[in-house]
Enzyme design. Structure first.
Site, PDB file in Angstrom:
ATOM      1  N   ASP A  67       0.863  -1.175   0.000  1.00  0.00           N
ATOM      2  CA  ASP A  67       0.000   0.000   0.000  1.00  0.00           C
ATOM      3  C   ASP A  67       0.903   1.229   0.000  1.00  0.00           C
ATOM      4  O   ASP A  67       1.360   1.692   1.054  1.00  0.00           O
ATOM      5  CB  ASP A  67      -0.905  -0.013   1.236  1.00  0.00           C
ATOM      6  N   ASP A 151      23.142  -5.328  -7.923  1.00  0.00           N
ATOM      7  CA  ASP A 151      23.108  -6.033  -6.640  1.00  0.00           C
ATOM      8  C   ASP A 151      24.092  -7.197  -6.734  1.00  0.00           C
ATOM      9  O   ASP A 151      23.808  -8.215  -7.355  1.00  0.00           O
ATOM     10  CB  ASP A 151      21.678  -6.515  -6.376  1.00  0.00           C
ATOM     11  N   GLU A 153      25.995  -9.856  -4.753  1.00  0.00           N
ATOM     12  CA  GLU A 153      26.164 -10.614  -3.516  1.00  0.00           C
ATOM     13  C   GLU A 153      26.327 -12.101  -3.779  1.00  0.00           C
ATOM     14  O   GLU A 153      26.287 -12.919  -2.862  1.00  0.00           O
ATOM     15  CB  GLU A 153      24.987 -10.366  -2.578  1.00  0.00           C
TER      16      GLU A 153
END
Length: 462
Positions: A67, A151, A153
């Site tokens: 939301d 990203d 990792e």
């Protein structure tokens, strides 16, 4: 996101944050300077999300999801959203990316997109992953769009040098496709092990994943960071699951600048070798997406010697027409350089790529000059001859030497420019003095060779 971490203690308070690190990397204006204390200067808070915050069955996006109206009423002002991920040999779109980005944009949040990478040895995989990512995100050049993120990792079994090459290819490909300078998301432990603590990526803003309430540990000698992911188990109104929590390393105005369209200072140099005390040049242009010049804009040159800090050494403004800039230095030691645009109210800050040089001493020379006579009748003929040699006695061939004369006690004036021969580096000329005259040969030197001058030779009248 998930990342590999070493255990951390949570007893530290944000007051331990180091002040002034942002200046070292030049993240002023568009990238932030650390606050001395969160209580004194609150920094913008944010989150990062993926399908996991609104997951439906079979890798779909649940009907309810996040939301964003409720999220926007919290203290969180920015969000990074997973756009793509690699699994096996396939790069796929996050099922919730489009909805999450539209919801964040509609509620006025700054938003960025990241790619969860799984590097691999397959030729061309980094380029394909980068293109797949940009196909989903678009150019990310709108107001409020944060830089794209790699990203990193997972190593995919690559060795540090292979992984660094893969990451560099992905980053430069995304930059070429979008015009934006990407960020790197990683953890200290992963970078130090999988990337062998590489220091070669400082041109990319760092999003550091270190779950601690204190100052994060920075790998790879990054002078500072742009974003700190300090928790993976936060709770935020409007999101029904745990969510990663982040803080931007600067002020709200700096975050606004960070989300402006990207800029790019290009950089070229005289070459990889500088000769001690000789001019060595750094030049380039400051542009935005599409190569549009940013004219009459201040840029700063930073230098690093050895493992020391990055230090601002010169500042100039881009030209009013082409946005070109130039720095001329006279280095005395080996160093690395990069150019910094600190950002503005319209455009994001940026670093150029690094350039470096080794240092060499200039070659020592000696110029010889002799005359065939020391006395001559007025207007008589005098033969001047000489050689140009290195300090070790080897000839310097095809070099220009200027022969000067001084009549009586007057000024030295140029007589003629001669060129040393192609074999023994000899030169000669004929003069006809009408008064007592002194002669001297001068070699002006070059970037790599020191100048020298001969002893003066005087011819008197009989």
């Amino acid at each position: 996101m998930t990342a590999t971490f070493r255990p951390v203690r949570r007893a530290h308070i944000l007051s331990s944050m180091l002040a002034g690190l942002a200046l070292a990397l030049g993240l002023l204006a568009a990238q932030p300077a650390p606050a001395a204390s969160a209580a004194v200067r609150p920094r913008p808070a944010g989150i990062d999300v993926s399908r996991w915050q609104s997951a439906g069955p079979a890798d779909t996006c649940a009907t309810g999801g996040i939301d964003w109206a409720k999220v926007s009423r919290t203290s969180r002002t920015f969000v990074f959203i997973r756009a793509t991920r690699t699994s096996g040999m396939k790069t796929s779109r996050d099922a919730c990316f489009a909805r999450n980005r539209a919801g964040a944009r509609a509620r006025g949040l700054y938003r960025g997109a990241y790619h969860y990478a799984m590097p691999r040895k397959t030729a061309g995989s980094a380029v394909r992953d980068a293109r797949a990512f940009v196909a989903v995100t678009g150019g990310m050049q709108g107001a409020g769009d944060l830089p794209p993120v790699l990203d990193l990792e997972a190593s995919g079994g690559l060795k540090p040098t292979q992984l660094a090459s893969w990451a560099h290819t992905w980053l430069t490909t995304v930059r070429a496709l979008t015009g934006r300078q990407p960020m790197i998301y990683t953890s200290p432990s992963f970078w130090r092990s999988a990337m062998d603590d590489s220091t070669a990526f400082h041109a990319y803003p760092l999003w550091i994943a270190h779950w601690t309430s204190g100052a994060p540990s920075l790998p790879g000698k990054w002078p500072t960071y742009a974003v700190h992911q300090y928790s993976a188990s936060g709770r935020v109104s409007g999101i029904g699951t745990d969510v990663d929590l982040n803080v931007f390393n600067g002020s709200a105005s700096q975050l606004a600048a960070f989300a402006h369209p990207a800029t790019h200072p290009t950089v070229v140099t005289t070459g990889p070798t500088a000769y001690r005390g000789s001019p060595w040049q750094v030049s380039g242009r400051l542009t935005r997406a599409g190569g549009v010049p940013l004219t009459d804009t201040s840029v700063t040159l930073y230098r690093q010697v050895g493992l020391g800090p990055w230090t601002a050494v010169a500042k100039t403004r881009t030209s009013a027409v082409t946005a070109a800039y130039r720095f001329v230095l006279r280095p005395t030691t080996a160093a690395r350089y990069r150019v910094r645009f600190s950002g503005s109210t319209r455009f994001a800050a940026s670093w150029s790529y690094q350039r470096s040089h080794t240092i060499r001493n200039r070659v020592v020379t000696g110029t010889e000059l002799v005359t065939d006579v020391s006395r001559v009748r007025k207007g008589g003929t005098v033969h001047l001859s000489g050689r140009l040699l290195r300090a070790n006695g080897t000839p310097l061939t095809r070099r220009h030497v200027v022969v000067y004369q001084r009549v009586g006690t007057g000024r030295w004036t140029a007589v003629r420019t001669v060129t040393t021969s192609a074999s023994a580096a000899r030169f000669s000329l004929t003069v006809h003095p009408t008064r007592a005259t002194s002669y001297q040969a001068v070699f002006g030197g070059s970037l790599s060779i020191l100048p020298s001058r001969s002893a003066a030779r005087t011819v008197r009248l009989r």
